[in-house]
Write an enzyme that holds these catalytic residues in place. Structure first.
Site, PDB file in Angstrom:
ATOM      1  N   HIS A  70       0.778  -1.269   0.158  1.00 32.19           N
ATOM      2  CA  HIS A  70       0.046   0.007   0.068  1.00 32.19           C
ATOM      3  C   HIS A  70       0.940   1.163   0.007  1.00 32.19           C
ATOM      4  O   HIS A  70       1.132   1.716   1.072  1.00 32.19           O
ATOM      5  CB  HIS A  70      -0.772  -0.072   1.383  1.00 32.19           C
ATOM      6  CG  HIS A  70      -1.983   0.792   1.150  1.00 32.19           C
ATOM      7  ND1 HIS A  70      -3.466   0.475   1.034  1.00 32.19           N
ATOM      8  CD2 HIS A  70      -2.184   2.289   0.959  1.00 32.19           C
ATOM      9  CE1 HIS A  70      -4.288   1.506   0.801  1.00 32.19           C
ATOM     10  NE2 HIS A  70      -3.588   2.560   0.912  1.00 32.19           N
ATOM     11  N   HIS A  72       1.488   5.327  -2.154  1.00 32.74           N
ATOM     12  CA  HIS A  72       1.293   6.309  -2.762  1.00 32.74           C
ATOM     13  C   HIS A  72       2.058   6.985  -3.568  1.00 32.74           C
ATOM     14  O   HIS A  72       3.066   7.693  -2.625  1.00 32.74           O
ATOM     15  CB  HIS A  72       0.317   7.397  -2.145  1.00 32.74           C
ATOM     16  CG  HIS A  72      -1.042   6.578  -1.505  1.00 32.74           C
ATOM     17  ND1 HIS A  72      -2.214   6.632  -2.354  1.00 32.74           N
ATOM     18  CD2 HIS A  72      -1.412   5.892  -0.417  1.00 32.74           C
ATOM     19  CE1 HIS A  72      -3.304   5.930  -1.424  1.00 32.74           C
ATOM     20  NE2 HIS A  72      -2.738   5.731  -0.390  1.00 32.74           N
ATOM     21  N   LEU A  73       2.668   6.805  -4.766  1.00 35.52           N
ATOM     22  CA  LEU A  73       3.798   7.385  -5.396  1.00 35.52           C
ATOM     23  C   LEU A  73       3.321   8.527  -6.135  1.00 35.52           C
ATOM     24  O   LEU A  73       4.235   9.341  -6.667  1.00 35.52           O
ATOM     25  CB  LEU A  73       4.385   6.308  -6.297  1.00 35.52           C
ATOM     26  CG  LEU A  73       5.261   5.132  -5.429  1.00 35.52           C
ATOM     27  CD1 LEU A  73       5.920   4.333  -6.638  1.00 35.52           C
ATOM     28  CD2 LEU A  73       5.810   5.335  -4.455  1.00 35.52           C
ATOM     29  N   ARG A  74       2.168   8.877  -6.097  1.00 40.08           N
ATOM     30  CA  ARG A  74       1.816  10.396  -6.730  1.00 40.08           C
ATOM     31  C   ARG A  74       1.894  10.803  -8.091  1.00 40.08           C
ATOM     32  O   ARG A  74       1.653  11.735  -8.535  1.00 40.08           O
ATOM     33  CB  ARG A  74       2.511  11.463  -5.767  1.00 40.08           C
ATOM     34  CG  ARG A  74       2.260  11.207  -4.394  1.00 40.08           C
ATOM     35  CD  ARG A  74       0.830  11.340  -3.810  1.00 40.08           C
ATOM     36  NE  ARG A  74       0.603  11.523  -2.495  1.00 40.08           N
ATOM     37  CZ  ARG A  74      -0.628  10.958  -1.679  1.00 40.08           C
ATOM     38  NH1 ARG A  74      -1.684  10.636  -2.310  1.00 40.08           N
ATOM     39  NH2 ARG A  74      -0.640  11.237  -0.407  1.00 40.08           N
ATOM     40  N   HIS A 188     -10.795   0.098   0.725  1.00 40.02           N
ATOM     41  CA  HIS A 188     -10.723   1.129   2.053  1.00 40.02           C
ATOM     42  C   HIS A 188     -12.013   1.286   2.720  1.00 40.02           C
ATOM     43  O   HIS A 188     -12.828   1.849   2.031  1.00 40.02           O
ATOM     44  CB  HIS A 188     -10.193   2.297   1.244  1.00 40.02           C
ATOM     45  CG  HIS A 188     -10.424   3.820   2.040  1.00 40.02           C
ATOM     46  ND1 HIS A 188      -9.204   4.528   2.161  1.00 40.02           N
ATOM     47  CD2 HIS A 188     -11.244   4.271   2.554  1.00 40.02           C
ATOM     48  CE1 HIS A 188      -9.610   5.641   2.990  1.00 40.02           C
ATOM     49  NE2 HIS A 188     -10.738   5.498   3.156  1.00 40.02           N
ATOM     50  N   ASP A 317       1.047   2.492   3.933  1.00 43.76           N
ATOM     51  CA  ASP A 317       0.122   3.449   3.326  1.00 43.76           C
ATOM     52  C   ASP A 317       0.944   4.617   3.217  1.00 43.76           C
ATOM     53  O   ASP A 317       0.544   5.789   3.737  1.00 43.76           O
ATOM     54  CB  ASP A 317      -1.058   3.534   4.418  1.00 43.76           C
ATOM     55  CG  ASP A 317      -2.230   4.524   3.853  1.00 43.76           C
ATOM     56  OD1 ASP A 317      -1.939   5.005   2.558  1.00 43.76           O
ATOM     57  OD2 ASP A 317      -3.315   4.738   4.499  1.00 43.76           O
ATOM     58  N   HIS A 321       2.805  14.134   1.377  1.00 47.72           N
ATOM     59  CA  HIS A 321       2.165  15.451   1.021  1.00 47.72           C
ATOM     60  C   HIS A 321       3.326  16.381   1.085  1.00 47.72           C
ATOM     61  O   HIS A 321       3.972  16.478   2.147  1.00 47.72           O
ATOM     62  CB  HIS A 321       1.126  15.779   1.975  1.00 47.72           C
ATOM     63  CG  HIS A 321       0.013  15.003   1.762  1.00 47.72           C
ATOM     64  ND1 HIS A 321      -0.847  14.909   0.688  1.00 47.72           N
ATOM     65  CD2 HIS A 321      -0.500  13.711   2.478  1.00 47.72           C
ATOM     66  CE1 HIS A 321      -2.010  13.879   0.579  1.00 47.72           C
ATOM     67  NE2 HIS A 321      -1.845  13.351   1.768  1.00 47.72           N
ATOM     68  N   PHE A 335      -4.821  14.193   4.538  1.00 49.33           N
ATOM     69  CA  PHE A 335      -4.849  13.008   5.292  1.00 49.33           C
ATOM     70  C   PHE A 335      -3.485  12.269   4.845  1.00 49.33           C
ATOM     71  O   PHE A 335      -3.150  12.216   3.602  1.00 49.33           O
ATOM     72  CB  PHE A 335      -5.885  12.339   5.025  1.00 49.33           C
ATOM     73  CG  PHE A 335      -7.175  12.403   5.770  1.00 49.33           C
ATOM     74  CD1 PHE A 335      -7.459  12.195   7.061  1.00 49.33           C
ATOM     75  CD2 PHE A 335      -8.109  13.235   4.713  1.00 49.33           C
ATOM     76  CE1 PHE A 335      -8.504  12.743   7.522  1.00 49.33           C
ATOM     77  CE2 PHE A 335      -9.381  13.569   5.767  1.00 49.33           C
ATOM     78  CZ  PHE A 335      -9.477  13.237   6.999  1.00 49.33           C
ATOM     79  N   GLY A 336      -2.748  11.768   5.680  1.00 44.83           N
ATOM     80  CA  GLY A 336      -1.409  10.743   5.304  1.00 44.83           C
ATOM     81  C   GLY A 336      -0.294  11.215   5.959  1.00 44.83           C
ATOM     82  O   GLY A 336       0.069  12.360   6.113  1.00 44.83           O
TER      83      GLY A 336
HETATM   84 ZN   LIG Z   1      -7.028   4.241   2.101  1.00 42.60          ZN
END
Ligand SMILES: [Zn+2]
Length: 438
Positions: A70, A72-74, A188, A317, A321, A335-336
């Site tokens: 999980h 997030h590489l954006r 999710h 996860d 940001h 969030f994150g």
């Molecule tokens: Zn999620």
């Protein structure tokens, strides 16, 4: 997909302590890698011949390459937060040889063309990238994507991560289609009808801070429904992302062990097994993520489930940001949190040293466990013929994590300045050293 395309030669990892849970190995072993594959595993000094290079692993743990389900590489679209280069460099620094990327980019990864784009060598990834594609078009939750085409392009699962697949009929359709293709549907789990405009977990801290807050039931009710659906759809595969509540765990257990057994798996993040909602303190936006940090009872249930085998994988996860998205009022902040470089040290510090969970179980949660969840064949174990993905770490090294030194483009971590035990020494992807001393 390492940057350097030259053919990997042979590398002998000597003198280390191999932990390979899938192969039931936990002892001193040498490992020979050749041409991108595992060529030989043997007791110390029993591999004959010479290798192009040697790695002295004395005092270190040698493990199959870690897999993060999980991340997030954006890219595409939000390269100011993270690029596939910086994100995978952070992954390599954290010991991850494979990352499974979430589709909530700009645009959303909902076509085979975008899946293929993420896998192109031009992206410059230094670890293996396995895209998880959107389950519905633009992740709007209304119309399913073409799962078969996405899978052919290389997607290892489908999800609308960032948002839930809320509609009953759409979720049922996703599980049915996933069953035909043996493709996991990643949920999710958040009933967004209960969490609109909320920024943290509902409890004493949210009350004190005067913040609109998410009740645990918003996660648990969704997991409950999904498990019921999965139990009634033969062959379907449900994977619960970033599970954070005790009640959601009950539903997962029912699915795994009940009369109607379903293929239900789940992952837990390091921040959920480490922190509590009260750590938000005085509106610390680096403790704002979704799902939010939960209660002490929730964390306790997660720790039990990590130890007893209910949880299949530790996933970060990792959600980078930019500073301007975090240095704002708490309820307006993104969030994150980032997580690739702190996952293993937190697992060693919190799970192994404090909770006495054995290192073999922790390695399983980073290797064989996640490999099974997304069917990553040839990974998660160092048996002969498998991919030469190896993570080497020092389980006793004490150090202090400094966000300023992170490989990630972003700095939104709650663990800046934390003293930790356990450090990655080398990360080998396809037989090549992508992080660590040469
Ligand atoms: Zn999620």
């Amino acid at each position: 997909m390492p940057k350097d395309k030259s053919k990997p030669g042979s590398l002998l990892i000597k003198g280390g302590h191999l932990i390979d849970p899938a192969a039931h190995i936990d002892g001193p072993m040498d490992v020979l890698l050749r041409d991108g594959r595992v060529a030989e595993i043997a007791l110390p000094n029993e591999i004959p011949g010479s290798a192009d290079e040697k790695f002295d692993a004395r005092g270190l743990i040698v493990a199959p390459g870690f897999i993060d389900l999980h991340v997030h590489l954006r890219e595409p679209g939000q390269g100011y937060k993270e690029t596939m280069v910086t994100g995978t460099e952070a992954a390599a620094a954290g010991g991850f040889t494979s990352v499974c990327t979430m589709p909530n980019t700009t645009p959303v990864i909902d076509t085979p063309e975008w899946v293929a784009w993420q896998r192109e060598p031009e992206r410059g990834a230094v670890v293996n990238v396995f895209p998880v594609a959107a389950a519905t078009r633009a992740s709007r939750g209304a119309a399913l994507t073409d799962f078969a085409a996405l899978r052919r392009a290389g997607a290892v699962g489908v999800t609308d991560d960032g948002k839930p697949i809320l509609d009953d009929e759409i979720m049922r359709g996703a599980l049915l289609l996933g069953a035909d293709l043996n493709l996991p549907v990643v949920q999710h789990a958040e009933d967004t009808r209960l969490t609109e405009n909320c920024s943290m977990h509902e409890g004493r801290t949210s009350f004190r801070l005067g913040l609109r807050a998410m009740p645990s039931i918003a996660e648990a009710s969704m997991v409950d429904r999904d498990v019921y659906l999965a139990q009634r759809i033969p062959g379907s595969r449900l994977h619960v992302a970033h599970l954070s509540t005790a009640d959601a765990l009950k539903a997962v257990r029912r699915g795994k062990r009940g009369n109607h057994k379903a293929r239900v798996t789940c992952e837990v993040t390091p921040h959920h097994f480490t922190l509590l909602d009260e750590d938000v303190g005085e509106y610390n936006t680096n403790c704002k993520m979704n799902p939010p940090l939960r209660s002490a009872a929730d964390r306790e249930a997660i720790l039990v489930a990590l130890a007893d085998g209910t949880v299949d994988a530790i996933a970060t996860d990792h959600a980078p940001h930019a500073t301007h998205e975090k240095e704002v009022e708490f309820d307006r902040a993104a969030f994150g949190v980032t997580g690739l470089e702190t996952a293993l040290p937190l697992a060693i510090t919190k799970l192994h040293r404090e909770q006495k969970i054995r290192l073999t179980r922790i390695v399983e949660l980073f290797t064989a466990g996640p490999a099974r969840v997304f069917n990553l064949r040839g990974r998660g174990s160092l048996t002969r013929g498998n991919f030469a993905d190896v993570t080497i770490f020092d389980a006793k090294k004490r150090w202090t994590f400094e966000a300023a030194k992170s490989r990630s483009m972003s700095r939104n971590t709650p663990f800046d300045g934390w003293p930790l035990t356990g450090k990655v020494v080398a990360t080998i992807v396809g037989g090549k050293m992508m992080y660590g001393a040469e």
